[in-house]
Design a protein around this motif. Structure first.
Motif, PDB file in Angstrom:
ATOM      1  N   LEU A   1       1.134  -1.313  -0.159  1.00 60.78           N
ATOM      2  CA  LEU A   1       0.319  -0.021  -0.220  1.00 60.78           C
ATOM      3  C   LEU A   1       0.974   1.304  -0.066  1.00 60.78           C
ATOM      4  CD1 LEU A   1      -2.878  -0.416   2.492  1.00 60.78           C
ATOM      5  CD2 LEU A   1      -3.040   0.799   0.394  1.00 60.78           C
ATOM      6  N   MET A   2       1.737   0.766   1.106  1.00 62.07           N
ATOM      7  CA  MET A   2       2.469   2.637   0.758  1.00 62.07           C
ATOM      8  C   MET A   2       3.016   3.162  -0.652  1.00 62.07           C
ATOM      9  SD  MET A   2       4.004   4.720   2.696  1.00 62.07           S
ATOM     10  CE  MET A   2       4.270   5.851   1.758  1.00 62.07           C
ATOM     11  N   ALA A   3       3.990   0.594  -1.817  1.00 63.67           N
ATOM     12  CA  ALA A   3       4.588   1.999  -2.698  1.00 63.67           C
ATOM     13  C   ALA A   3       3.454   2.507  -3.789  1.00 63.67           C
ATOM     14  CB  ALA A   3       4.900   0.546  -3.002  1.00 63.67           C
ATOM     15  N   GLN A   4       1.846   1.960  -3.481  1.00 64.32           N
ATOM     16  CA  GLN A   4       0.887   2.609  -4.022  1.00 64.32           C
ATOM     17  C   GLN A   4       0.625   4.166  -4.165  1.00 64.32           C
ATOM     18  OE1 GLN A   4      -3.101   0.557  -3.730  1.00 64.32           O
ATOM     19  NE2 GLN A   4      -3.315   0.633  -5.631  1.00 64.32           N
TER      20      GLN A   4
ATOM     21  N   ASP B   1       4.698   5.450  11.672  1.00 62.35           N
ATOM     22  CA  ASP B   1       4.340   6.559  11.868  1.00 62.35           C
ATOM     23  C   ASP B   1       3.785   6.780  11.113  1.00 62.35           C
ATOM     24  OD1 ASP B   1       6.670   7.246  10.757  1.00 62.35           O
ATOM     25  OD2 ASP B   1       7.643   8.630  11.713  1.00 62.35           O
ATOM     26  N   ASN B   2       3.481   6.122   9.890  1.00 60.79           N
ATOM     27  CA  ASN B   2       2.635   7.418   9.022  1.00 60.79           C
ATOM     28  C   ASN B   2       1.483   6.466   8.746  1.00 60.79           C
ATOM     29  OD1 ASN B   2       2.977   8.857   6.492  1.00 60.79           O
ATOM     30  ND2 ASN B   2       4.719   7.592   5.587  1.00 60.79           N
ATOM     31  N   PRO B   3       0.058   6.449   9.742  1.00 61.80           N
ATOM     32  CA  PRO B   3      -0.923   6.016   9.364  1.00 61.80           C
ATOM     33  C   PRO B   3      -1.514   6.257   7.941  1.00 61.80           C
ATOM     34  CG  PRO B   3      -0.683   7.125  10.762  1.00 61.80           C
ATOM     35  CD  PRO B   3       0.357   7.542  10.351  1.00 61.80           C
ATOM     36  N   GLN B   4      -0.867   7.245   7.331  1.00 58.40           N
ATOM     37  CA  GLN B   4      -1.778   7.793   5.805  1.00 58.40           C
ATOM     38  C   GLN B   4      -1.239   7.220   4.937  1.00 58.40           C
ATOM     39  OE1 GLN B   4      -4.553   9.214   6.448  1.00 58.40           O
ATOM     40  NE2 GLN B   4      -4.643  10.461   8.781  1.00 58.40           N
ATOM     41  N   PHE B   5       0.055   6.929   4.897  1.00 54.35           N
ATOM     42  CA  PHE B   5       0.823   5.781   4.318  1.00 54.35           C
ATOM     43  C   PHE B   5       1.099   7.579   3.079  1.00 54.35           C
ATOM     44  CE2 PHE B   5      -1.697   2.903   4.994  1.00 54.35           C
ATOM     45  CZ  PHE B   5      -1.093   1.767   5.219  1.00 54.35           C
ATOM     46  N   ASP B   6       1.618   8.764   3.664  1.00 53.92           N
ATOM     47  CA  ASP B   6       2.186   9.811   3.043  1.00 53.92           C
ATOM     48  C   ASP B   6       3.433   9.516   2.907  1.00 53.92           C
ATOM     49  OD1 ASP B   6       0.179  11.068   3.117  1.00 53.92           O
ATOM     50  OD2 ASP B   6       0.487  11.945   5.342  1.00 53.92           O
TER      51      ASP B   6
END
Ligand code: P53
Length: 476
Positions: free
Chosen positions: A254-257, A323-328
């Protein structure tokens, strides 16, 4: 039988500021590239307040293509180039950027240059804005943070389309418009958009505002160009560094997307003529108050591009951090080394299959013809005892990428217009300002300090690439 279509546009790519030199000749004004010094190992290029005496500004002379272009184009013709990608230095046409009328000497230079290409049947492929906007527009207006840039840029585009419409069919508006997604850095926002930030400013919001004005300016330019001649093919230009998940852990995927969305929404706006839903939600979440008018949104709709130009050098990989719940997307902290691929001396990860993946990804998303307008291997070259340059590492890099490109066309059905490797003649590196980070088939005698005779010399890759073109990619 060749697996590439007949008429495939083999060639090479450069940008005006990285090779022309002659930074004040025939009325040229100072560009953003003229106020950037040369970097050294571990020291970034410095962006100075105007030109400061005693500093090393490598783009001022570059490789003096301005006075050597006939000799250089003859060498490109010898390799069999079908096309040559360069840019028009905005400051040759509008030295300060905000004039009402253009500089005739600057216009004449590109007439002569394009005629010289056409003499050999080499089709010019032209970028309008490649990291070289007038510095005056930065000082006086704050660069692309200012809406007035739309007017200045479209005036420049309009003049170029009218003047060269019978010589140049293939155009691109903004080079690697998406580099500025890395707004933490000083380099990308400055070279893309002439942005300099004061302490405490919200860099990200300013970057999105500048990008919006550029996207509107691009859409307007596309409309102008098509009205001037329906023959013109006007594309966007995207730096394609696909971002892989560091693992198959769902959060990494998801992070990569999400990271890909932040880097490539620019292409969505260029191609679909509107902002994707995820960007609208992101702007809302961040409380960005962007100046986006109804008229802007109409312009975007009406000025969608004809094709996608892309650069491809490397792939990246990203890892999800807790620490990056919104996947920014946080390029500066979350990009990780991909252990499955090697890297160049400058840390660029070498991944030929990533090119095939990229072509498929872009075609799946946008359903438009693609044009690889940059690909290449920056390396230090050394002379053999007999004075030759045996650049097998460059041949190896290019051959592996061309092989994947051909598989993408042949096995995956990708519609690909052409391939122009970067820096077909050695030139000044954009990222570092060095000469020793060389990409060329043609060596130029000049070093990082600016010393050298500027003499041109064929490397081993020169004859290799000539054979690749002659066999339409069969003989690698
Ligand atoms: P240099 C970063 C990442 C990918 C492409 O780059 C980039 C950059 C900027 O450094 O730029 C493109 O010279 C650009 C060219 C540039 C070329 O890649 O830093 O369109 O102007 O020269 C290679 O090695």
């Amino acid at each position: 039988m060749s697996k590439l279509p007949k008429g495939f546009l083999w060639g090479g790519a450069v940008a005006a500021h990285q090779l022309e030199g002659a930074w004040q000749t025939d009325g040229k004004g100072t560009s953003v590239a003229d106020v950037m010094t040369a970097a050294q190992a571990g020291v970034s290029r410095e962006i100075t307040e105007g030109v400061i005496a005693g500093k090393n500004y490598p783009n001022h002379e570059a490789i003096d293509f301005y006075h050597h272009y006939k000799e250089d184009i003859a060498l490109f013709a010898e390799m069999g180039f079908k096309c040559f990608r360069t840019s028009i230095a905005w400051t040759r046409i509008f030295p300060r950027g905000d004039e009402d009328s253009p500089n005739e000497d600057g216009l004449q230079f590109y007439d002569d240059l394009f005629d010289e290409c056409l003499k050999y049947g080499i089709e010019p492929v032209v970028t309008l804005s490649h990291f070289e906007m007038p510095y005056h527009l930065v000082e006086e207006y704050g660069g692309w943070r200012n809406r007035q840039m739309i007017e200045f840029f479209t005036r420049f585009a309009d003049i170029c389309f009218r003047r060269y419409k019978d010589k140049v069919k293939y155009w691109m508006t903004f080079n690697e418009i998406n580099n500025q997604a890395n707004y933490h850095d000083d380099f990308a926002p400055f070279t893309n958009s002439g942005l300099k930030f004061a302490a405490g400013e919200d860099r990200e919001q300013i970057m999105y505002q500048a990008a919006h004005y550029e996207l509107v300016a691009s859409a307007k330019a596309v409309q102008l160009g098509h009205a001037i001649s329906p023959e013109l093919q006007i594309g966007c230009m995207i730096a394609m560094c696909p971002i892989y998940p560091a693992s198959c852990q769902p959060a990494d995927v998801l992070m990569a997307q999400k990271a890909m969305e932040k880097r490539y929404f620019f292409a969505d706006v260029h191609v679909h003529g509107s902002y994707p839903g995820y960007m609208k939600r992101y702007f809302d979440r961040k409380n960005f108050a962007l100046d986006v008018t109804k008229e802007d949104l109409q312009e975007l709709q009406q000025g969608t591009v004809d094709y996608i130009g892309l650069s491809y050098y490397m792939s990246l990989a990203i890892e999800y951090k807790n620490d990056n719940p919104q996947f920014d997307y946080r390029e500066e902290s979350d990009i990780v080394r991909n252990e499955y691929v090697e890297a160049s001396d400058w840390g660029w990860q070498i991944d030929p299959e990533g090119l095939r993946y990229s072509l498929n990804w872009l075609q799946d998303h946008y359903h438009l013809p693609l044009f690889i307008v940059e690909n290449g291997f920056g390396a230090e070259d050394e002379f053999e005892e007999d004075g030759s340059i045996i650049d097998d590492y460059r041949i190896d890099y290019l051959a592996k990428h061309i092989e994947q490109m051909i598989r993408a066309v042949d096995e995956d059905g990708i519609e690909l217009m052409g391939y122009t490797p970067w820096g077909c003649i050695d030139l000044v590196s954009a990222g570092t300002g060095e000469m020793k980070k060389r990409y060329g088939f043609i060596y130029v005698d000049k070093d990082n300090e600016g010393n050298g005779t500027l003499e041109r010399k064929k490397k081993k890759s020169f004859d290799w690439y000539k054979q690749v073109i002659a066999t339409n990619g069969e003989d690698l």
